[in-house]
Motif scaffolding. Structure first.
Motif, PDB file in Angstrom:
ATOM      1  N   UNK A  17     -36.368 -22.645  71.025  1.00 15.58           N
ATOM      2  CA  UNK A  17     -35.875 -22.489  69.646  1.00 15.58           C
ATOM      3  C   UNK A  17     -34.499 -21.847  69.564  1.00 15.58           C
ATOM      4  N   UNK A  18     -33.680 -22.078  70.559  1.00 14.54           N
ATOM      5  CA  UNK A  18     -32.318 -21.570  70.532  1.00 14.54           C
ATOM      6  C   UNK A  18     -31.352 -22.740  70.365  1.00 14.54           C
ATOM      7  N   UNK A  19     -30.100 -22.406  70.171  1.00 15.99           N
ATOM      8  CA  UNK A  19     -29.046 -23.400  70.053  1.00 15.99           C
ATOM      9  C   UNK A  19     -27.870 -22.944  70.908  1.00 15.99           C
ATOM     10  N   UNK A  78     -31.949 -15.743  57.038  1.00 14.24           N
ATOM     11  CA  UNK A  78     -30.601 -16.303  57.034  1.00 14.24           C
ATOM     12  C   UNK A  78     -29.685 -15.539  57.982  1.00 14.24           C
ATOM     13  N   UNK A  79     -30.137 -15.451  59.248  1.00 11.22           N
ATOM     14  CA  UNK A  79     -29.392 -14.703  60.255  1.00 11.22           C
ATOM     15  C   UNK A  79     -29.261 -15.503  61.544  1.00 11.22           C
ATOM     16  N   UNK A  80     -28.100 -15.345  62.171  1.00 10.96           N
ATOM     17  CA  UNK A  80     -27.814 -15.922  63.482  1.00 10.96           C
ATOM     18  C   UNK A  80     -27.805 -14.774  64.472  1.00 10.96           C
ATOM     19  N   UNK A  81     -28.618 -14.882  65.495  1.00  8.78           N
ATOM     20  CA  UNK A  81     -28.695 -13.856  66.528  1.00  8.78           C
ATOM     21  C   UNK A  81     -28.060 -14.417  67.794  1.00  8.78           C
ATOM     22  N   UNK A  82     -26.869 -13.939  68.136  1.00  8.12           N
ATOM     23  CA  UNK A  82     -26.173 -14.385  69.339  1.00  8.12           C
ATOM     24  C   UNK A  82     -26.795 -13.639  70.514  1.00  8.12           C
ATOM     25  N   UNK A 102     -20.039 -21.078  76.271  1.00  8.34           N
ATOM     26  CA  UNK A 102     -21.224 -21.473  75.524  1.00  8.34           C
ATOM     27  C   UNK A 102     -21.849 -20.211  74.964  1.00  8.34           C
ATOM     28  N   UNK A 103     -22.076 -20.208  73.657  1.00 11.98           N
ATOM     29  CA  UNK A 103     -22.768 -19.082  73.028  1.00 11.98           C
ATOM     30  C   UNK A 103     -24.203 -19.516  72.741  1.00 11.98           C
ATOM     31  N   UNK A 104     -25.150 -18.827  73.315  1.00 14.19           N
ATOM     32  CA  UNK A 104     -26.559 -19.093  73.072  1.00 14.19           C
ATOM     33  C   UNK A 104     -26.988 -18.262  71.874  1.00 14.19           C
ATOM     34  N   UNK A 105     -27.624 -18.907  70.903  1.00 10.60           N
ATOM     35  CA  UNK A 105     -28.039 -18.164  69.715  1.00 10.60           C
ATOM     36  C   UNK A 105     -29.315 -18.735  69.120  1.00 10.60           C
ATOM     37  N   UNK A 149     -14.586 -15.082  69.216  1.00 12.53           N
ATOM     38  CA  UNK A 149     -15.112 -14.431  68.015  1.00 12.53           C
ATOM     39  C   UNK A 149     -14.977 -15.336  66.798  1.00 12.53           C
ATOM     40  N   UNK A 150     -13.837 -15.988  66.647  1.00 15.92           N
ATOM     41  CA  UNK A 150     -13.642 -16.900  65.519  1.00 15.92           C
ATOM     42  C   UNK A 150     -14.627 -18.064  65.567  1.00 15.92           C
ATOM     43  N   UNK A 151     -14.883 -18.591  66.753  1.00 16.83           N
ATOM     44  CA  UNK A 151     -15.839 -19.688  66.885  1.00 16.83           C
ATOM     45  C   UNK A 151     -17.247 -19.245  66.488  1.00 16.83           C
ATOM     46  N   UNK A 152     -17.634 -18.060  66.926  1.00 19.02           N
ATOM     47  CA  UNK A 152     -18.957 -17.539  66.566  1.00 19.02           C
ATOM     48  C   UNK A 152     -19.042 -17.309  65.064  1.00 19.02           C
ATOM     49  N   UNK A 153     -17.970 -16.843  64.456  1.00 19.11           N
ATOM     50  CA  UNK A 153     -17.972 -16.603  63.008  1.00 19.11           C
ATOM     51  C   UNK A 153     -18.164 -17.868  62.192  1.00 19.11           C
ATOM     52  N   UNK A 154     -17.871 -19.026  62.753  1.00 16.98           N
ATOM     53  CA  UNK A 154     -18.106 -20.301  62.062  1.00 16.98           C
ATOM     54  C   UNK A 154     -19.597 -20.474  61.748  1.00 16.98           C
TER      55      UNK A 154
END
Length: 98
Positions: A56-58, A80-84, A70-73, A37-42
Motif C-alpha cells: 500500500x505504498x507509492x 488526507x496525509x502523505x507519509x514519506x 525515488x521517494x517511497x510514501x 523537497x519541491x518534488x515531494x511538496x507536489x
C-alpha cells in the motif's frame, strides 16, 4: 490539500544524499536537495501522483539517471496525509524496511 509528514529516517536519507554529493564534489548539492523537497511538496495537491508499489505504498520518481531519486510514501485518505517513508537514489536497490 494533503498534509505531508516525513518519517524520522528520512533525515538519514537526506544526510546520505548530501554525503554522496559531497564525496563526488557536486557543485549544486543544495539545488538538488531543494529539487527533492519541491518534488515531494507536489504530493500536497496530488497525493496519488506516484506509481503504486508494495504494501500500500507509492513511489514518486524524482529526476532521472544520476540525478534520479525515488521517494517511497503512503497516502492515507482518511486523514488526507502523505507519509514519506524513504528517499533513495534510483540506483540503490530496494528499501531496507520492506
Amino acid at each position: 490539500m494533503a498534509r505531508i509528514e516525513l518519517a524520522a529516517q528520512v533525515a538519514d536519507d537526506f544526510d546520505r544524499v548530501l554525503e554522496h554529493l559531497a564525496q563526488y564534489e557536486v557543485a549544486e548539492a543544495a539545488t538538488r536537495i531543494d529539487q527533492l523537497i519541491k518534488a515531494i511538496n507536489v504530493l500536497e495537491s496530488n497525493p496519488l501522483l506516484g506509481r503504486p508499489a508494495r504494501h500500500d505504498t507509492r513511489e514518486l520518481i524524482i529526476g532521472r539517471q544520476s540525478r534520479g531519486y525515488v521517494a517511497l510514501y503512503r497516502y492515507v485518505p482518511e486523514v488526507d496525509s502523505v507519509f514519506v517513508l524513504a528517499i533513495r537514489s534510483q540506483r540503490e536497490a530496494g528499501y531496507r524496511f520492506l
